[in-house]
Write an enzyme that holds these catalytic residues in place. Structure first.
Site, PDB file in Angstrom:
ATOM      1  N   THR A   1      20.031  92.526 -41.067  1.00 15.98           N
ATOM      2  CA  THR A   1      20.462  91.353 -40.302  1.00 15.98           C
ATOM      3  C   THR A   1      19.567  91.249 -39.074  1.00 15.98           C
ATOM      4  OG1 THR A   1      21.986  92.626 -38.949  1.00 15.98           O
ATOM      5  CG2 THR A   1      22.871  91.707 -40.983  1.00 15.98           C
TER       6      THR A   1
ATOM      7  N   TRP B   1      41.557  78.732 -27.832  1.00 13.40           N
ATOM      8  CA  TRP B   1      40.141  78.827 -28.124  1.00 13.40           C
ATOM      9  C   TRP B   1      39.436  77.491 -27.942  1.00 13.40           C
ATOM     10  CZ3 TRP B   1      40.453  81.947 -33.330  1.00 13.40           C
ATOM     11  CH2 TRP B   1      40.590  83.310 -33.027  1.00 13.40           C
TER      12      TRP B   1
END
Ligand code: ADP
Length: 538
Positions: A181, A439
């Site tokens: 990654t 959020w």
């Protein structure tokens, strides 16, 4: 009851043999470092990939040995993509944009034995040489210069292989390739792909409702072959027999546009940063390049709706896709169901989402209270499973909490799934802004800001706030010569969002820091602005 079907192995040998037998005349074009074009056919590619496999075996390559590459998107890199796995090895592209110490860490962690390196990248190899132990280093002479004394030329190495090479027998579950990654949210982690997963991913990716790739296409992957196998496109492309155009080290907008026009490219793929540059070049000189109708696959970061609309004006179709290194990488693509096509505004809304899962990929979003409903609003962490999704990292036990006890991979992306099954990524878990217990999606705010005519780019991050815990701060890069005030930007966002979502502060930057794969480096922005004192929230 057993079926009557053959247990036919899914392997890259089949894809390579198919390419050699069915598409020998099709072309593979590479832009070389000196900007000239190298052209050869699938027949040449087939012979050279097999020769590489043979040479590797003669050089003592054992099953599962890692062969690293440090290369741009080129014909030789494509040969390694096939030649290494069909010899029983594991091709391991290294991200050449990482810091040398990270590259050394990855070579060491993956236990790479052999390295194939472009001559134009030898400086980078020199920077890691002292820190790694490789058995053999093979140099691809791309620049037309002789390979420096004391180093082995890729062409000489190929010449040591035989044409009558016989493939070793292997199980379809054996490793064929590996990638790390890019480390946006931590140390790079290795993912090992099997022959089987790559073949299934290629089939899934080529489907009409996924990337819709076929032998009539001319494919130019801008996504580097050193990151997530260029989204698997070299494998998918060769499987379909399409013409391949590989841009080498020249990824600037003009060089790409030139190739799109001269090679009559119909399909291309890359991250939003690349397309922002291409869009600017087109807007500056709209009639300079004569392009074919072309589909541009965008992934890696969210594709702003404003960008999708802007490319439509040039007859270029943006296809939004989402994926991850751990998913080979394709997870979703945003094509429209028939009944979503009639209302143009609704169509744009859907095209800006990350889309529907590809067949064989299953999705669910999980919040604190369990699996969240597909109502388009409830947020949860996206979890996935499927035959090309990783079940673990290479040699990294401590990351096992990325998999749930019932066998799903936790992506770390926070999404809403709408009643049609389309996902919309709100954020990566680490980038979410938690204000007063709720959020706020930084991606939603960024996309809205990037629709403002003065804004080139925007990254929204959380800054600490004594009352609300966190509040959003928008880092904005303006278009050349453009001006706008924070108040004007605030007024632009107001009709689109609840009041408590609006950023507390705007800072204007020359550029937004990026990772090696072109994503906003929000950790750096957060560090830089952690003591920023924004105005008090009403
Ligand atoms: P890294 O995790 O190091 O960034 P990857 O390149 O595998 O490495 O990144 C995958 C991540 O990129 C996804 O988890 C997601 O956060 C982000 N991503 C990929 N495609 C999109 C997209 N279309 N929209 C928003 N985010 C995306």
């Amino acid at each position: 009851m057993q079926s009557c079907m053959m247990d036919f192995p899914l392997s890259l040998v089949h894809l390579l043999e198919r390419a050699g037998a069915l598409f020998p005349k099709e072309e593979i074009v590479t832009r070389l470092p000196d900007k000239s074009l190298h052209r050869y056919t699938y027949a040449d590619f087939y012979h050279r990939a097999r020769r590489l496999a043979s040479a590797l075996q003669k050089a003592g390559l054992q099953k599962g040995d890692r062969v690293a590459t440090l290369s741009w998107n080129t014909y030789a890199h494509l040969e390694a993509y096939f030649g290494v796995p069909v010899a029983g090895g594991v091709v391991h592209p290294l991200n050449l944009r990482l810091h040398p110490s990270d590259i050394a860490y990855i070579i060491h962690h993956a236990q790479d034995k052999i390295l194939i390196v472009d001559d134009v990248l030898l400086k980078l190899y020199e920077a890691v040489r002292e820190q790694v132990r490789l058995e053999r280093v093979i140099v691809v002479p791309l620049s037309g210069q002789p390979v420096p004394a004391g180093l082995e030329s890729y062409e000489d190495f190929l010449a040591s292989g035989d044409d009558d090479f016989a493939y070793p027998a292997f199980d379809e579950r054996e490793a064929a390739a590996m990638c790390y990654t890019s480390g946006t949210t931590g140390r790079p982690k290795g993912v090992v792909y099997s022959h089987r997963s790559i073949v299934l991913h290629s089939l899934g990716s080529a489907l009409p409702d996924a990337l819709n790739l076929g032998m009539q296409d001319v494919l130019l992957p801008v996504v580097p072959m050193f990151h997530v196998l260029a989204w698997g496109l070299p494998y998918t492309g060769v499987m379909t027999g399409c013409k391949l155009v590989l841009p080498g080290p020249h990824l600037d907008a003009e060089s790409l546009l030139e190739l799109y026009a001269s090679e009559r490219v119909t399909k291309t793929a890359g991250v939003p940063t690349i397309w922002l540059g291409v869009l600017q070049a087109l807007q500056k000189e709209p009639t300079r390049w004569k392009l074919q109708p072309m589909e541009m696959v965008v992934g890696g970061s969210a594709a702003p709706e404003a960008m999708i609309r802007a490319f439509d004006q040039f007859g270029l179709k943006v296809l939004h896709a989402w994926g991850m290194t751990e998913m080979s990488p394709l997870g979703t693509t945003s094509r429209l169901k028939r009944h979503l096509r009639s209302d143009p505004e609704e169509a744009y809304r859907y095209r800006a989402m990350q889309g529907l899962p590809t067949p064989l990929v299953e999705i669910r979003a999980v919040g604190e209270a369990g699996v969240v409903p597909w109502d388009g609003r409830s947020l949860g962490e996206l979890q996935v499973r499927g035959p090309w999704v990783a079940a673990g990292y290479y040699n990294l036990e401590e990351e096992s909490d990325k998999w749930t006890p019932d066998g799903w991979f936790r992506t770390g992306d926070v999404v809403a799934i709408d009643p049609e099954g389309y996902i919309r990524i709100a954020d990566r878990t680490k980038d979410l802004i938690k204000s007063g217990g709720e959020w706020i999606s930084s991606i939603d705010l960024e996309n809205a800001l990037m629709a403002h005519p003065a804004v080139k780019e925007a990254a929204v991050i959380a800054i600490p706030d004594p009352k609300w815990d966190e509040r959003p701060l928008a880092a904005v890069v303006l278009k050349e010569g453009a001006q706008v005030t924070p108040e004007e930007l605030q007024a632009f966002l107001e009709p689109r969002f609840a009041k408590w979502w609006l950023p507390d502060a705007y800072v204007f930057l020359e550029e937004i820091p990026r990772t090696s794969t072109g994503k906003f480096l929000k950790s750096q922005l957060r560090e830089r602005f952690k003591d920023y004192k924004a105005k008090a929230q009403p």
